[in-house]
Design an enzyme around this catalytic site. Sequence first.
Site, mmCIF file in Angstrom:
data_model
loop_
_atom_site.group_PDB
_atom_site.id
_atom_site.type_symbol
_atom_site.label_atom_id
_atom_site.label_comp_id
_atom_site.label_asym_id
_atom_site.label_seq_id
_atom_site.Cartn_x
_atom_site.Cartn_y
_atom_site.Cartn_z
ATOM 1 C CB ALA A 135 45.797 54.372 42.892
ATOM 2 C CG ASN A 141 51.192 54.340 49.418
ATOM 3 O OD1 ASN A 141 50.368 54.642 48.576
ATOM 4 N ND2 ASN A 141 51.510 55.137 50.430
ATOM 5 C CG ASP A 185 50.040 53.885 44.240
ATOM 6 O OD1 ASP A 185 50.514 54.250 45.328
ATOM 7 O OD2 ASP A 185 49.625 54.674 43.369
#
Length: 344
Positions: A48, A246, A236
């Site tokens: 990310a 995630n 994320d």
Amino acid sequence: MELNTIEWKGNKLVLLDQTALPNKVSYIDMTTVEEVWQAIHSMIVRGAPAIGVTAAYGAYIAVQYFDGSVEEAKYELKKQLDYLATSRPTAVNLFWALERMGKVAELFSGNDLVEFQERLLNEAIVIHMEDIKINRNIGEHLLTLLEDGQGVLTHCNAGALATTKYGTATSPFYLAKEKGMSLKVFADETRPRFQGAMLTSFELYHAGIDVTLITDNMAATVMSQNKVQAVIVGCDRVAANGDVANKIGTLGVAILAKHYGIPFYVATPTPTIDLNCATGTGIPIEERSKDEVLKPTGQYIAPPEVKVYNPAFDVTPAHLITAIVTEKGIIHSPNEEKLRAVFK
Ligand SMILES: CSC[C@H]1O[C@H](OP(=O)(O)O)[C@H](O)[C@@H]1O
């Protein structure tokens, strides 16, 4: 081994090709916005925070050599920001970075094209430098939750390779080494893209950090054998109520940690918190190609015609999370009130 995930070199963006690791350390020059889009989509760069920083430079590259009025450049930039936003759907850092670049353009009131372009490049560099500071601060806070000699399990790669330095979940491992502490890291290989094997074990091993690679289905056993005293993962996107998206498999690890009474920490740069997303059910989950599951190393491991489900992320509900750790501090038992307070 010094690895630069992302580097702005003179007049171009240079990315470490993470799809070639661990067998080859190679770098790719990015000189067009299309190349940047493709690098994010194909996971040459991933993680990310790294996606956000890359997209910011991509926004500058989109108008780096533009020739026309500032108004025309702003119009072109808006078009390219929308284009970059289609590269991957889940990591909110992508949209957060593009929004910051768009804001620079919105607030620019001059007519000098070169000054406009310089403002955009400067914002991308600021976002890049901020990421390094954010990650170190997350590591400092996480380190207060750990003790020398403890075992820590992590999933996927929320490491230096997913950011511009230190990583988020891995930041305490680097800082512990700096401080002469020793943590024993257990890295899940993380099917189907194997970020844990190909990236986390690679970066930690070469940094001289004690790392043991395990297959995803070994997490329960290492926890049952008291080898793990904490779990730390990246994220994320964090929804306003504390639900966390995630890498796929994170939810299973969180459930195991709850079962074994092991604290489950989510390392979270504040740009990854999306207060506009009320709960985890609102987080878009990327589905990737069936071949990532069918052909992990190029050879089919199942009939090519078989149906495949390949969500790249899952959502861990807030009640399974011991604490969300941002660069601003530790949020125990996360909920909406506590997350909103981070931004006050
Ligand atoms: C701090 S990186 C966050 C996050 O990004 C990774 O996903 P991907 O490799 O698909 O970009 C993974 O979910 C990490 O935990």
